[in-house]
Write a protein that holds these residues in place. Structure first.
Motif, PDB file in Angstrom:
ATOM      1  N   UNK A 139      31.747  63.695  -1.929  1.00  0.00           N
ATOM      2  CA  UNK A 139      30.836  62.753  -2.582  1.00  0.00           C
ATOM      3  C   UNK A 139      29.794  62.209  -1.606  1.00  0.00           C
ATOM      4  N   UNK A 140      30.233  61.749  -0.456  1.00  0.00           N
ATOM      5  CA  UNK A 140      29.297  61.158   0.506  1.00  0.00           C
ATOM      6  C   UNK A 140      28.407  62.223   1.140  1.00  0.00           C
ATOM      7  N   UNK A 141      28.970  63.399   1.403  1.00  0.00           N
ATOM      8  CA  UNK A 141      28.195  64.461   2.039  1.00  0.00           C
ATOM      9  C   UNK A 141      27.119  65.037   1.144  1.00  0.00           C
ATOM     10  N   UNK A 142      27.324  64.975  -0.157  1.00  0.00           N
ATOM     11  CA  UNK A 142      26.338  65.520  -1.090  1.00  0.00           C
ATOM     12  C   UNK A 142      25.381  64.454  -1.601  1.00  0.00           C
ATOM     13  N   UNK A 143      25.476  63.263  -1.027  1.00  0.00           N
ATOM     14  CA  UNK A 143      24.541  62.203  -1.378  1.00  0.00           C
ATOM     15  C   UNK A 143      24.853  61.482  -2.669  1.00  0.00           C
TER      16      UNK A 143
END
Length: 210
Positions: A139-143
């Motif tokens: 979730x965080x890595x894909x923005x």
């Protein structure tokens, strides 16, 4: 003539109902996940979205093990199955493996590492703390932004049993309501999630990401 047309229409409907992927809304083909099953809605959701498949054309095996490879593959599908540009370092993820592209993508994008520098352990059951970490990193890595719930569960009393590398991710799962504790409030980080539980989590994640 009308009788014949009705018979043909009924035969066509029956034939379509037996073909995986030809599902109407709210339908899944799995005999072991009937409408009375607690995870029916979640399994139907991930099946219709193409996120999870059955262990066969008619069985989902809801109580079956969820493996590390399966989890990474679902996240890869959620990401749109982008091409990976590097070679993964894992000797147990050969190019011929069905999960090769998913694991390579996940490794390349820091969604996951291995259980060691050279092994991914694709068939090993995923633990709850690993599952939390994979989802939070995705979730965080894909923005993406995971919205927090207005009334999150109380902090888990067994936080000290959660690996240091997983604590932030587990906290994200608590605040967003994606993963809950057991009846006694504990998280039990080393427990594993079965396929019905995983389906429920992925449904919640997909809906949260909108």
């Amino acid at each position: 003539m009308k009788k014949r047309l009705c018979s043909l229409a009924l035969a066509l409907c029956l034939a379509l109902s037996l073909v995986p992927g030809a599902a109407a809304a709210g339908y899944n083909p799995f005999w072991d996940v009937p409408a009375s099953h607690w995870a029916h809605s979640a399994v139907t959701y991930v099946y219709e979205k193409g996120l999870m498949q059955g262990t066969s054309s008619i069985y989902f095996t809801p109580s079956g093990t969820t493996t590390r490879a399966q989890v990474v593959t679902v996240l890869y599908r959620m990401a749109g199955q982008p091409a990976a540009n590097r070679t993964n370092p894992f000797v147990d993820v050969p190019a011929s493996a069905w999960f090769h592209d998913a694991v390579t993508w996940a490794w390349e994008n820091d969604v996951t590492g291995g259980v060691s520098a050279s092994r991914f352990a694709p068939n090993k059951a995923v633990t709850r703390e690993q599952l939390a970490t994979l989802i939070a990193r995705y979730a965080t890595g894909s923005g993406h932004h995971l919205p927090e719930v207005s009334d999150p569960a109380d902090p888990f009393p067994d936080t000290d049993e959660i690996a240091s590398w997983a604590r932030v991710s587990v906290e994200i799962m608590r605040l967003t309501g994606l993963m809950a504790g057991y009846d006694d409030g504990t998280f039990r980080p080393q427990d594993t999630a079965n396929r019905a539980q995983a389906a429920t989590l992925f449904m919640r994640l997909d809906q949260a990401l909108g």
